[in-house]
Motif scaffolding. Structure first.
Motif, PDB file in Angstrom:
ATOM      1  N   ALA A  53      53.086  -9.067  34.240  1.00 16.38           N
ATOM      2  CA  ALA A  53      53.478  -9.477  35.587  1.00 16.38           C
ATOM      3  C   ALA A  53      53.142 -10.943  35.835  1.00 16.38           C
ATOM      4  CB  ALA A  53      52.783  -8.593  36.620  1.00 16.38           C
ATOM      5  N   GLY A  54      51.945 -11.358  35.418  1.00 21.22           N
ATOM      6  CA  GLY A  54      51.541 -12.749  35.605  1.00 21.22           C
ATOM      7  C   GLY A  54      52.413 -13.717  34.839  1.00 21.22           C
ATOM      8  N   THR A  55      52.791 -13.338  33.617  1.00 21.30           N
ATOM      9  CA  THR A  55      53.644 -14.201  32.796  1.00 21.30           C
ATOM     10  C   THR A  55      55.056 -14.286  33.370  1.00 21.30           C
ATOM     11  OG1 THR A  55      52.401 -13.640  30.802  1.00 21.30           O
ATOM     12  CG2 THR A  55      54.612 -14.538  30.492  1.00 21.30           C
ATOM     13  N   LYS A  56      55.629 -13.128  33.703  1.00 19.75           N
ATOM     14  CA  LYS A  56      57.007 -13.108  34.195  1.00 19.75           C
ATOM     15  C   LYS A  56      57.149 -13.868  35.506  1.00 19.75           C
ATOM     16  CE  LYS A  56      60.774 -10.087  35.662  1.00 19.75           C
ATOM     17  NZ  LYS A  56      61.384  -8.728  35.585  1.00 19.75           N
ATOM     18  N   HIS A  57      56.185 -13.737  36.383  1.00 21.81           N
ATOM     19  CA  HIS A  57      56.317 -14.278  37.738  1.00 21.81           C
ATOM     20  C   HIS A  57      55.619 -15.634  37.917  1.00 21.81           C
ATOM     21  CE1 HIS A  57      58.202 -10.680  39.568  1.00 21.81           C
ATOM     22  NE2 HIS A  57      57.576 -10.057  38.585  1.00 21.81           N
ATOM     23  N   HIS A  58      55.177 -16.240  36.804  1.00 21.25           N
ATOM     24  CA  HIS A  58      54.497 -17.533  36.901  1.00 21.25           C
ATOM     25  C   HIS A  58      55.395 -18.606  37.511  1.00 21.25           C
ATOM     26  CE1 HIS A  58      51.715 -20.769  35.850  1.00 21.25           C
ATOM     27  NE2 HIS A  58      52.743 -21.433  35.365  1.00 21.25           N
ATOM     28  N   PHE A  59      56.669 -18.592  37.144  1.00 24.64           N
ATOM     29  CA  PHE A  59      57.575 -19.635  37.645  1.00 24.64           C
ATOM     30  C   PHE A  59      58.397 -19.185  38.842  1.00 24.64           C
ATOM     31  CE2 PHE A  59      56.933 -20.956  33.203  1.00 24.64           C
ATOM     32  CZ  PHE A  59      56.480 -22.238  33.430  1.00 24.64           C
ATOM     33  N   GLY A  60      58.255 -17.950  39.289  1.00 25.27           N
ATOM     34  CA  GLY A  60      58.947 -17.479  40.480  1.00 25.27           C
ATOM     35  C   GLY A  60      57.975 -17.413  41.634  1.00 25.27           C
ATOM     36  N   LEU A  61      57.260 -16.302  41.728  1.00 32.91           N
ATOM     37  CA  LEU A  61      56.234 -16.165  42.757  1.00 32.91           C
ATOM     38  C   LEU A  61      55.170 -17.245  42.615  1.00 32.91           C
ATOM     39  CD1 LEU A  61      55.618 -12.286  42.764  1.00 32.91           C
ATOM     40  CD2 LEU A  61      57.030 -13.619  44.326  1.00 32.91           C
ATOM     41  N   GLY A  62      54.776 -17.516  41.374  1.00 37.19           N
ATOM     42  CA  GLY A  62      53.715 -18.493  41.142  1.00 37.19           C
ATOM     43  C   GLY A  62      54.085 -19.886  41.624  1.00 37.19           C
ATOM     44  N   GLN A  63      55.281 -20.315  41.295  1.00 39.77           N
ATOM     45  CA  GLN A  63      55.710 -21.642  41.730  1.00 39.77           C
ATOM     46  C   GLN A  63      55.838 -21.707  43.247  1.00 39.77           C
ATOM     47  OE1 GLN A  63      58.878 -23.364  39.434  1.00 39.77           O
ATOM     48  NE2 GLN A  63      59.553 -24.677  41.117  1.00 39.77           N
ATOM     49  N   GLY A  64      56.307 -20.606  43.843  1.00 41.24           N
ATOM     50  CA  GLY A  64      56.389 -20.557  45.300  1.00 41.24           C
ATOM     51  C   GLY A  64      55.021 -20.704  45.943  1.00 41.24           C
ATOM     52  N   LEU A  65      54.008 -20.102  45.337  1.00 38.46           N
ATOM     53  CA  LEU A  65      52.646 -20.237  45.848  1.00 38.46           C
ATOM     54  C   LEU A  65      52.121 -21.652  45.674  1.00 38.46           C
ATOM     55  CD1 LEU A  65      51.156 -16.913  44.425  1.00 38.46           C
ATOM     56  CD2 LEU A  65      51.408 -17.470  46.854  1.00 38.46           C
ATOM     57  N   ARG A  66      52.333 -22.220  44.491  1.00 37.26           N
ATOM     58  CA  ARG A  66      51.817 -23.569  44.225  1.00 37.26           C
ATOM     59  C   ARG A  66      52.419 -24.598  45.180  1.00 37.26           C
ATOM     60  NH1 ARG A  66      52.300 -21.310  39.140  1.00 37.26           N
ATOM     61  NH2 ARG A  66      54.328 -22.243  38.681  1.00 37.26           N
ATOM     62  N   ASN A  67      53.709 -24.462  45.436  1.00 38.01           N
ATOM     63  CA  ASN A  67      54.379 -25.432  46.307  1.00 38.01           C
ATOM     64  C   ASN A  67      54.249 -25.076  47.787  1.00 38.01           C
ATOM     65  OD1 ASN A  67      55.207 -26.786  43.991  1.00 38.01           O
ATOM     66  ND2 ASN A  67      57.215 -25.807  43.938  1.00 38.01           N
ATOM     67  N   GLY A  68      54.422 -23.779  48.098  1.00 39.97           N
ATOM     68  CA  GLY A  68      54.441 -23.366  49.496  1.00 39.97           C
ATOM     69  C   GLY A  68      53.074 -23.255  50.137  1.00 39.97           C
ATOM     70  N   SER A  94      47.655 -18.139  39.503  1.00 35.74           N
ATOM     71  CA  SER A  94      47.457 -16.988  38.614  1.00 35.74           C
ATOM     72  C   SER A  94      46.427 -16.017  39.198  1.00 35.74           C
ATOM     73  CB  SER A  94      46.993 -17.466  37.235  1.00 35.74           C
ATOM     74  OG  SER A  94      48.024 -18.162  36.567  1.00 35.74           O
ATOM     75  N   ILE A  95      45.374 -16.545  39.794  1.00 32.91           N
ATOM     76  CA  ILE A  95      44.370 -15.683  40.423  1.00 32.91           C
ATOM     77  C   ILE A  95      44.976 -14.945  41.614  1.00 32.91           C
ATOM     78  CG2 ILE A  95      42.247 -15.714  41.808  1.00 32.91           C
ATOM     79  CD1 ILE A  95      41.158 -17.822  39.890  1.00 32.91           C
ATOM     80  N   ILE A  96      45.803 -15.638  42.377  1.00 41.60           N
ATOM     81  CA  ILE A  96      46.465 -14.975  43.513  1.00 41.60           C
ATOM     82  C   ILE A  96      47.368 -13.848  43.021  1.00 41.60           C
ATOM     83  CG2 ILE A  96      48.105 -15.264  45.411  1.00 41.60           C
ATOM     84  CD1 ILE A  96      47.070 -18.161  45.681  1.00 41.60           C
ATOM     85  N   LEU A  97      48.143 -14.121  41.967  1.00 39.75           N
ATOM     86  CA  LEU A  97      49.034 -13.093  41.426  1.00 39.75           C
ATOM     87  C   LEU A  97      48.248 -11.904  40.877  1.00 39.75           C
ATOM     88  CD1 LEU A  97      51.767 -15.204  39.569  1.00 39.75           C
ATOM     89  CD2 LEU A  97      51.937 -14.084  41.796  1.00 39.75           C
ATOM     90  N   THR A  98      47.166 -12.187  40.149  1.00 45.39           N
ATOM     91  CA  THR A  98      46.341 -11.114  39.604  1.00 45.39           C
ATOM     92  C   THR A  98      45.721 -10.288  40.725  1.00 45.39           C
ATOM     93  OG1 THR A  98      45.824 -12.371  37.601  1.00 45.39           O
ATOM     94  CG2 THR A  98      44.319 -10.581  38.179  1.00 45.39           C
ATOM     95  N   THR A  99      45.231 -10.972  41.750  1.00 46.64           N
ATOM     96  CA  THR A  99      44.635 -10.292  42.897  1.00 46.64           C
ATOM     97  C   THR A  99      45.660  -9.411  43.599  1.00 46.64           C
ATOM     98  OG1 THR A  99      43.029 -12.076  43.222  1.00 46.64           O
ATOM     99  CG2 THR A  99      43.458 -10.639  45.106  1.00 46.64           C
ATOM    100  N   PHE A 100      46.863  -9.938  43.783  1.00 43.30           N
ATOM    101  CA  PHE A 100      47.929  -9.180  44.441  1.00 43.30           C
ATOM    102  C   PHE A 100      48.318  -7.958  43.606  1.00 43.30           C
ATOM    103  CE2 PHE A 100      52.615  -8.961  45.669  1.00 43.30           C
ATOM    104  CZ  PHE A 100      52.360  -8.287  46.862  1.00 43.30           C
ATOM    105  N   HIS A 101      48.425  -8.148  42.303  1.00 46.51           N
ATOM    106  CA  HIS A 101      48.786  -7.045  41.408  1.00 46.51           C
ATOM    107  C   HIS A 101      47.722  -5.949  41.455  1.00 46.51           C
ATOM    108  CE1 HIS A 101      49.516  -4.937  37.561  1.00 46.51           C
ATOM    109  NE2 HIS A 101      50.771  -5.312  37.738  1.00 46.51           N
ATOM    110  N   ARG A 102      46.462  -6.328  41.437  1.00 47.34           N
ATOM    111  CA  ARG A 102      45.383  -5.336  41.468  1.00 47.34           C
ATOM    112  C   ARG A 102      45.333  -4.621  42.815  1.00 47.34           C
ATOM    113  NH1 ARG A 102      40.608  -8.653  38.101  1.00 47.34           N
ATOM    114  NH2 ARG A 102      41.781  -8.643  36.118  1.00 47.34           N
TER     115      ARG A 102
END
Length: 234
Positions: A53-68, A94-102
């Motif tokens: 999940a972290g790898t797949k969404h690094h440039f989707g959700l992840g980029q949205g978090l980094r920029n937004g 990545s920590i936000i995504l991991t936290t959300f996934h958990r």
């Protein structure tokens, strides 16, 4: 006036790190993600193994978090991470995504462990590239990555519906520009990471942009480029 503020901040960090719940400084962001994310993307994110999940969404959700969320500069969220010793925006997202996934999967957040992981990574990276590569291989064995990917890919079987996109194009003096148009497609076939999809719904393109695909066409994609639509329970 500054001293009480710093004392309160440190106390909040200590309390949030000691709990199994979402850390205090991340709760607003996690709650917003849970409330506002497209149900399909949230479902796809939830059912994937954590590392996938972290790898797949690094440039989707992840980029949205980094920029937004201002993780590059100027936000309270960035400051919260930096106080906790996490300094790179990629690590923060990545920590936000991991936290959300958990949280979605009712698993312990383990915020201290997450922070420690990235601190260790930068410590070994300072030693040298070879040391960093050895550390990475030890923490992410290739066999384990392949196994997790296969677990995720097994969800992409014949007749399942996915959400994806195709390009709409417009010629201009510099060549061409594109826009993404959403599609809903049915999986016809999967061969490892290759998907053959049949378009069953196609969004509208913006004026002046030409779509090359139409409903009924078949296209190729891969599980990291589309999102599984939740199955409707009878």
């Amino acid at each position: 006036m500054k001293k009480p503020f710093y004392i309160i901040t440190i106390l909040l960090i200590t309390i949030s790190c000691s709990k199994k719940s979402v850390p205090f400084g991340l709760r607003k962001t996690i709650n917003q993600m849970e409330k506002n994310l497209n149900d399909t993307i949230k479902y796809d994110f939830k059912i994937a193994p954590e590392e996938v999940a972290g790898t797949k969404h690094h440039f989707g959700l992840g980029q949205g978090l980094r920029n937004g969320k201002g993780l590059w500069k100027g936000s309270l969220l960035r400051t919260y991470f930096r106080i906790n010793g996490v300094k790179h925006p990629d690590d923060m997202s990545s920590i936000i995504l991991t936290t959300f996934h958990r949280k979605l999967n009712d698993k312990p957040i383990k915020f201290k462990q997450q922070k420690k992981y990235y601190k260790e990574y930068w410590e070994v990276s300072r030693i040298g590239k070879d040391t960093a590569n050895i550390w990475w291989a030890k923490n992410h064995p290739e066999e384990q990555r392949d196994s997790l990917n296969q677990i995720y890919f097994s969800n992409f079987y014949k007749d399942r519906l996915v959400l994806g996109s195709v390009g709409a194009w417009k010629k201009n003096e510099n060549g061409a520009s594109g826009r993404n148009v959403k599609i809903i497609a049915k999986i016809i076939e999967r061969n490892d990471r290759k998907l053959k999809l049949k378009i069953i719904e196609l969004g509208k393109s913006e004026d002046g942009f030409e779509l090359w695909e139409k409903v009924g066409d078949t296209i190729e994609s891969d599980p990291f480029s589309v999102y599984l639509i939740p199955r409707i329970k009878n």
